[in-house]
Design a protein around this motif. Structure first.
Motif, PDB file in Angstrom:
ATOM      1  N   TRP A   1       0.877  -1.174   0.000  1.00 42.38           N
ATOM      2  CA  TRP A   1       0.000   0.000   0.000  1.00 42.38           C
ATOM      3  C   TRP A   1       0.906   1.213   0.000  1.00 42.38           C
ATOM      4  CZ3 TRP A   1      -2.821   2.257   4.811  1.00 42.38           C
ATOM      5  CH2 TRP A   1      -3.631   3.328   4.417  1.00 42.38           C
ATOM      6  N   HIS A   2       1.087   1.778  -1.160  1.00 41.00           N
ATOM      7  CA  HIS A   2       2.018   2.912  -1.233  1.00 41.00           C
ATOM      8  C   HIS A   2       1.591   3.897  -2.322  1.00 41.00           C
ATOM      9  CE1 HIS A   2       3.642   1.044  -4.848  1.00 41.00           C
ATOM     10  NE2 HIS A   2       3.678  -0.091  -4.180  1.00 41.00           N
ATOM     11  N   ILE A   3       2.119   5.081  -2.231  1.00 40.02           N
ATOM     12  CA  ILE A   3       1.857   6.112  -3.232  1.00 40.02           C
ATOM     13  C   ILE A   3       2.502   5.678  -4.548  1.00 40.02           C
ATOM     14  CG2 ILE A   3       2.366   8.500  -3.891  1.00 40.02           C
ATOM     15  CD1 ILE A   3       2.209   9.198  -0.889  1.00 40.02           C
ATOM     16  N   GLN A   4       1.769   5.852  -5.654  1.00 43.23           N
ATOM     17  CA  GLN A   4       2.306   5.452  -6.958  1.00 43.23           C
ATOM     18  C   GLN A   4       2.662   6.641  -7.834  1.00 43.23           C
ATOM     19  OE1 GLN A   4      -0.510   2.545  -8.465  1.00 43.23           O
ATOM     20  NE2 GLN A   4       1.092   0.998  -8.484  1.00 43.23           N
ATOM     21  N   ASN A   5       1.804   7.628  -7.832  1.00 47.85           N
ATOM     22  CA  ASN A   5       2.056   8.779  -8.704  1.00 47.85           C
ATOM     23  C   ASN A   5       1.981  10.082  -7.919  1.00 47.85           C
ATOM     24  OD1 ASN A   5       2.304   7.686 -11.507  1.00 47.85           O
ATOM     25  ND2 ASN A   5       0.324   6.808 -10.942  1.00 47.85           N
ATOM     26  N   VAL A   6       2.956  10.925  -8.171  1.00 49.60           N
ATOM     27  CA  VAL A   6       2.978  12.242  -7.549  1.00 49.60           C
ATOM     28  C   VAL A   6       3.046  13.282  -8.665  1.00 49.60           C
ATOM     29  CG1 VAL A   6       4.174  13.771  -5.940  1.00 49.60           C
ATOM     30  CG2 VAL A   6       4.234  11.308  -5.579  1.00 49.60           C
ATOM     31  N   THR A   7       2.227  14.299  -8.559  1.00 50.03           N
ATOM     32  CA  THR A   7       2.241  15.373  -9.547  1.00 50.03           C
ATOM     33  C   THR A   7       2.278  16.716  -8.837  1.00 50.03           C
ATOM     34  OG1 THR A   7       0.708  13.988 -10.783  1.00 50.03           O
ATOM     35  CG2 THR A   7       1.133  16.173 -11.671  1.00 50.03           C
ATOM     36  N   ALA A   8       3.120  17.598  -9.326  1.00 48.23           N
ATOM     37  CA  ALA A   8       3.149  18.955  -8.798  1.00 48.23           C
ATOM     38  C   ALA A   8       2.834  19.912  -9.930  1.00 48.23           C
ATOM     39  CB  ALA A   8       4.528  19.257  -8.214  1.00 48.23           C
ATOM     40  N   THR A   9       1.919  20.824  -9.683  1.00 50.15           N
ATOM     41  CA  THR A   9       1.597  21.815 -10.710  1.00 50.15           C
ATOM     42  C   THR A   9       1.754  23.212 -10.133  1.00 50.15           C
ATOM     43  OG1 THR A   9      -0.746  21.746 -10.138  1.00 50.15           O
ATOM     44  CG2 THR A   9      -0.043  20.335 -11.940  1.00 50.15           C
ATOM     45  N   TYR A  10       2.143  24.126 -11.026  1.00 51.56           N
ATOM     46  CA  TYR A  10       2.289  25.527 -10.659  1.00 51.56           C
ATOM     47  C   TYR A  10       1.489  26.325 -11.684  1.00 51.56           C
ATOM     48  CZ  TYR A  10       4.419  30.137 -11.000  1.00 51.56           C
ATOM     49  OH  TYR A  10       4.616  31.477 -11.110  1.00 51.56           O
ATOM     50  N   ASN A  11       0.509  27.061 -11.228  1.00 47.62           N
ATOM     51  CA  ASN A  11      -0.396  27.803 -12.115  1.00 47.62           C
ATOM     52  C   ASN A  11      -0.982  26.890 -13.203  1.00 47.62           C
ATOM     53  OD1 ASN A  11      -0.167  30.156 -10.762  1.00 47.62           O
ATOM     54  ND2 ASN A  11       1.279  31.118 -12.182  1.00 47.62           N
ATOM     55  N   GLY A  12      -1.335  25.687 -12.816  1.00 44.50           N
ATOM     56  CA  GLY A  12      -1.942  24.759 -13.753  1.00 44.50           C
ATOM     57  C   GLY A  12      -0.954  24.029 -14.644  1.00 44.50           C
ATOM     58  N   LYS A  13       0.321  24.387 -14.592  1.00 45.91           N
ATOM     59  CA  LYS A  13       1.324  23.750 -15.440  1.00 45.91           C
ATOM     60  C   LYS A  13       2.072  22.705 -14.603  1.00 45.91           C
ATOM     61  CE  LYS A  13       5.497  24.923 -17.721  1.00 45.91           C
ATOM     62  NZ  LYS A  13       6.542  25.913 -17.571  1.00 45.91           N
ATOM     63  N   THR A  14       2.228  21.502 -15.158  1.00 42.00           N
ATOM     64  CA  THR A  14       2.910  20.454 -14.407  1.00 42.00           C
ATOM     65  C   THR A  14       4.410  20.740 -14.345  1.00 42.00           C
ATOM     66  OG1 THR A  14       1.257  18.859 -15.097  1.00 42.00           O
ATOM     67  CG2 THR A  14       3.336  17.974 -14.289  1.00 42.00           C
ATOM     68  N   VAL A  15       4.953  20.766 -13.115  1.00 40.92           N
ATOM     69  CA  VAL A  15       6.390  21.014 -12.966  1.00 40.92           C
ATOM     70  C   VAL A  15       7.129  19.769 -12.488  1.00 40.92           C
ATOM     71  CG1 VAL A  15       6.309  23.514 -12.638  1.00 40.92           C
ATOM     72  CG2 VAL A  15       5.978  22.009 -10.679  1.00 40.92           C
ATOM     73  N   LEU A  16       6.403  18.768 -12.000  1.00 42.01           N
ATOM     74  CA  LEU A  16       7.051  17.532 -11.568  1.00 42.01           C
ATOM     75  C   LEU A  16       6.058  16.386 -11.604  1.00 42.01           C
ATOM     76  CD1 LEU A  16       9.468  16.722  -8.768  1.00 42.01           C
ATOM     77  CD2 LEU A  16       7.194  15.791  -8.485  1.00 42.01           C
ATOM     78  N   THR A  17       6.505  15.263 -12.177  1.00 41.60           N
ATOM     79  CA  THR A  17       5.740  14.037 -12.009  1.00 41.60           C
ATOM     80  C   THR A  17       6.710  12.968 -11.531  1.00 41.60           C
ATOM     81  OG1 THR A  17       6.123  13.366 -14.279  1.00 41.60           O
ATOM     82  CG2 THR A  17       4.037  14.477 -13.838  1.00 41.60           C
ATOM     83  N   ALA A  18       6.220  12.076 -10.700  1.00 45.20           N
ATOM     84  CA  ALA A  18       7.082  11.019 -10.182  1.00 45.20           C
ATOM     85  C   ALA A  18       6.283   9.735 -10.051  1.00 45.20           C
ATOM     86  CB  ALA A  18       7.644  11.420  -8.824  1.00 45.20           C
ATOM     87  N   GLN A  19       6.960   8.623 -10.308  1.00 44.07           N
ATOM     88  CA  GLN A  19       6.352   7.316 -10.062  1.00 44.07           C
ATOM     89  C   GLN A  19       7.088   6.705  -8.876  1.00 44.07           C
ATOM     90  OE1 GLN A  19       6.839   5.414 -13.881  1.00 44.07           O
ATOM     91  NE2 GLN A  19       4.920   6.279 -14.623  1.00 44.07           N
ATOM     92  N   TRP A  20       6.332   6.445  -7.830  1.00 41.79           N
ATOM     93  CA  TRP A  20       6.944   5.931  -6.607  1.00 41.79           C
ATOM     94  C   TRP A  20       6.609   4.464  -6.412  1.00 41.79           C
ATOM     95  CZ3 TRP A  20       6.239  10.113  -2.213  1.00 41.79           C
ATOM     96  CH2 TRP A  20       7.091  11.208  -2.507  1.00 41.79           C
ATOM     97  N   GLY A  21       7.473   3.811  -5.661  1.00 41.38           N
ATOM     98  CA  GLY A  21       7.261   2.400  -5.367  1.00 41.38           C
ATOM     99  C   GLY A  21       7.434   2.118  -3.891  1.00 41.38           C
ATOM    100  N   PRO A  22       7.551   0.838  -3.547  1.00 40.16           N
ATOM    101  CA  PRO A  22       7.611   0.463  -2.131  1.00 40.16           C
ATOM    102  C   PRO A  22       8.914   0.877  -1.438  1.00 40.16           C
ATOM    103  CG  PRO A  22       7.883  -1.455  -3.537  1.00 40.16           C
ATOM    104  CD  PRO A  22       7.522  -0.321  -4.432  1.00 40.16           C
ATOM    105  N   ALA A  23       9.904   1.361  -2.176  1.00 39.92           N
ATOM    106  CA  ALA A  23      11.173   1.712  -1.541  1.00 39.92           C
ATOM    107  C   ALA A  23      11.137   3.078  -0.873  1.00 39.92           C
ATOM    108  CB  ALA A  23      12.308   1.681  -2.578  1.00 39.92           C
ATOM    109  N   VAL A  24      10.077   3.834  -1.095  1.00 40.58           N
ATOM    110  CA  VAL A  24       9.978   5.158  -0.478  1.00 40.58           C
ATOM    111  C   VAL A  24       9.463   5.001   0.953  1.00 40.58           C
ATOM    112  CG1 VAL A  24       8.864   7.415  -0.646  1.00 40.58           C
ATOM    113  CG2 VAL A  24       9.622   6.263  -2.714  1.00 40.58           C
ATOM    114  N   SER A  25      10.033   5.794   1.850  1.00 36.40           N
ATOM    115  CA  SER A  25       9.759   5.624   3.282  1.00 36.40           C
ATOM    116  C   SER A  25       8.322   5.969   3.652  1.00 36.40           C
ATOM    117  CB  SER A  25      10.683   6.522   4.092  1.00 36.40           C
ATOM    118  OG  SER A  25      10.135   7.824   4.152  1.00 36.40           O
ATOM    119  N   LYS A  26       7.946   5.530   4.843  1.00 39.74           N
ATOM    120  CA  LYS A  26       6.670   5.931   5.432  1.00 39.74           C
ATOM    121  C   LYS A  26       6.696   7.441   5.658  1.00 39.74           C
ATOM    122  CE  LYS A  26       3.898   4.862   9.506  1.00 39.74           C
ATOM    123  NZ  LYS A  26       3.686   3.938  10.609  1.00 39.74           N
TER     124      LYS A  26
END
Lengths: 273, 103
Positions: free
Chosen positions: B42-67
């Protein structure tokens, strides 16, 4: 050992073992430094903030059978005053006729104000995986409101003094299958458990540094841990009987350590390994 | 529902530095409970950051990321008072979006 070749061998052996000691000593100090660096790196972005935020929300939320919030809870400075309250706890509360630490007082408020049963109020006092504890959130919120304020536990009321003396006695009391006292680990300078430095709680600096940095987010557990938890786990490590949550024994020890830390600028919730 | 994120965003020169704390169990799927049964991932899979509606970061996370993960990143531009939005979706489909004002 008259054979010169043997003697040379023995000398090399002595030399290399002293070298090994030096390397181990070096590794120990650098490991301690590394842990300090690790803590400093984690300080920015301490997940304890998540508990503080959740606690602040829960504090204002009407809860329990009486559907009231904890905003009228008197932590010693008057109903609803949270700022700096933790630096003066534990203290004697006339309404309860008992010396209470923060967690005991929170339980009292949940029972008296919100109408929870005693059993419900102490339920889930320490969180675990997938099981968030409200107690830990409340403690994170309340203690965060004392950040930067010097510890100032009066311990002047006779009942407070009695608690302090009891706590002191317990701190030095040896018992259990290991014949351990708190002081066995925390009464000497430069003591370690594995790689962790143990503070000498009998000195002012040691008590100040330790008490002013609890509660803390434990990275290894992924939870925010309170002072009741800290004492509970010390008891487990000593193989003592389980320390009952909000018992007089736990409050006495808290009183002893809190008063000894007077003067320290409170700096928690912190982050620990 | 998941707890809110803590987001701080500050302008440093011509870049904006964003620091995010997320509240999530981040269970790896490798651990067993006290009964010996595997605790499902049970972990976060996708992270998106937007600034003024424009995507500035996307990330695909897996089980190796900490609690309770901590994410820090920088992007070019950004001005005081503007909004930065962070969203995550985990492998159960739960999601959370929070917004912060750049200081």
């Amino acid at each position: 050992m008259s054979n010169p070749r043997w003697r040379a061998f023995a000398r090399i052996a002595v030399l290399s073992s002293s070298l090994a000691v030096a390397i181990v000593a070096l590794a120990q100090t650098s490991a301690v430094d590394e842990i300090a660096k690790y803590r400093a790196a984690l300080q920015d972005g301490n997940p304890a903030e998540l508990w503080e935020a959740r606690g602040a929300e829960l504090w204002k939320q009407p809860r329990g059978p009486n559907k009231v919030s904890l905003e009228k809870c008197d932590l010693g400075l008057g109903p609803g005053v949270v700022k700096g309250a933790y630096t003066q706890l534990p203290r004697y509360f006339a309404d309860a006729d008992r010396v209470m630490d923060l967690e005991t007082r929170l339980v009292w408020c949940m029972v008296k104000l919100q109408g929870f049963s005693e059993a419900d109020a102490v339920k889930n006092h320490f969180g675990g995986p997938g099981r968030k504890s409200d107690n830990e959130a409340f403690v994170a919120f309340v203690t965060s409101e004392s950040r930067g304020i010097p510890m100032n536990v009066a311990a002047t009321h006779p009942k407070e003094q009695e608690m302090y003396r009891l706590g002191e006695k317990m701190f030095f009391f040896r018992g259990g299958p290991y014949d351990f006292a708190c002081a066995s680990c925390h009464g000497v300078d430069n003591q370690r458990i594995r790689l962790q430095d143990l503070p000498n709680l009998t000195t002012k600096e040691g008590a100040q540094k330790a008490y002013s940095t609890w509660p803390a987010y434990r990275v290894s557990q992924g939870e925010l841990r309170t002072f009741q938890w800290r004492l509970n786990d010390c008891f487990r490590q000593q193989r003592f009987p389980e320390l009952k949550f909000t018992s007089d024994a736990s409050i006495a020890l808290t009183m002893f350590l809190a008063k000894n830390s007077n003067g320290a600028a409170y700096d928690a919730p912190a982050i620990k390994r | 529902m998941a707890d809110p994120m803590r987001i701080r965003a500050n302008v440093v020169g011509d870049t904006t530095e964003v620091k995010v704390l997320m509240s999530h169990e981040m269970e790896t799927g490798q651990r067993k409970d006290s009964a010996g049964k595997v605790i499902p991932a049970w972990h976060i899979q996708n992270v998106t950051a937007t600034y003024n509606g424009k995507t500035v970061l996307t990330a695909q996370w897996g089980p190796a990321v900490s609690k309770n993960p901590f994410l820090s990143f920088k992007f070019k531009g950004g001005a005081k008072g503007d909004k930065v939005q962070i969203s995550w979706v985990d492998n159960r489909g739960e999601k959370r979006t929070d917004e912060a004002t750049i200081a």
